[in-house]
Design an enzyme around this catalytic site. Structure first.
Site, short mmCIF file in Angstrom:
data_model
loop_
_atom_site.label_atom_id
_atom_site.label_comp_id
_atom_site.label_asym_id
_atom_site.label_seq_id
_atom_site.Cartn_x
_atom_site.Cartn_y
_atom_site.Cartn_z
N PRO A 53 -5.24 8.82 16.30
CA PRO A 53 -4.26 9.67 16.48
C PRO A 53 -3.09 9.41 17.32
O PRO A 53 -2.12 9.95 17.31
CB PRO A 53 -5.04 10.78 17.03
N GLU B 265 4.62 -2.20 -5.64
CA GLU B 265 5.31 -2.62 -4.50
C GLU B 265 5.58 -4.47 -4.60
O GLU B 265 6.48 -4.84 -4.19
CB GLU B 265 4.55 -2.46 -3.24
N GLU C 176 -0.56 1.04 -5.94
CA GLU C 176 0.26 0.61 -4.98
C GLU C 176 0.74 -0.98 -5.09
O GLU C 176 1.88 -1.29 -4.83
CB GLU C 176 -0.15 1.32 -3.59
N GLY D 57 0.91 -1.37 -0.08
CA GLY D 57 0.18 -0.07 -0.06
C GLY D 57 0.78 1.38 -0.03
O GLY D 57 2.21 1.21 0.01
N GLU E 277 11.23 -7.92 0.22
CA GLU E 277 10.76 -9.48 0.04
C GLU E 277 9.45 -9.29 -0.29
O GLU E 277 8.56 -8.28 0.40
CB GLU E 277 10.93 -10.01 1.09
#
Length: 157
Positions: free
Chosen positions: A85, A68, A64, A48, A121
């Protein structure tokens, strides 16, 4: 660039940014989960990254994941929205980012597994083998939520 995750840590730096991001929970026909080892912190995670202006959020998931892992995916649904938060990610450049992450279920539709500059990996992992990997607790929570197929959202746009 390195990254340190703080989770409800009183020593965490105050957040100075929020970046909408996604992770992709991708399962193959055998139930294995597509996992990456991140190059910035060495931990295992779902693929992501950050949402770019001008794209639909589902397109961010597809882009993404391909960048990746080399795997092409189709978004199925949304399994969770994470904005704690108390989860702050500190990067080498001084950015202290509050978590804002959407987790999407996706299915593989093509491509070949490969690494990238962001991954050292990439592998398909059975749910039973997740405990053998170094996975941040917040990422493990996303995986557990995504495994629960009763967690659905009505709209992906």
């Amino acid at each position: 660039m390195g990254r340190i995750d703080y989770l409800h840590d009183p020593d965490a730096p105050p957040a100075n940014s929020v970046v909408p991001s996604v992770v992709a929970f991708v399962q193959d026909a055998g139930g294995r989960i597509l996992m990456i080892r991140r190059s910035d912190n060495g931990r295992w995670a779902l693929p992501g990254g950050g949402h770019d202006a001008g794209e639909y959020i589902a397109d961010t998931v597809v882009r993404e994941t391909k960048e990746e892992t080399g795997i092409d995916v189709e978004v199925v649904d949304l399994s969770g929205i994470y904005t704690d938060p108390g989860h702050v990610m500190l990067y080498d450049d001084g950015e202290a980012r509050q978590q804002f992450s959407l987790c999407f279920r996706a299915k593989p539709v093509g491509g070949e597994v490969r690494t990238s500059i962001e991954t050292t990996e990439v592998r398909w992992v059975t749910p039973a083998d997740l405990s053998k990997l170094d996975i941040h607790p917040t990422m493990l929570m996303r995986i557990r939520h995504a495994l629960d197929e009763t967690r659905k959202a009505p709209y992906i746009g």
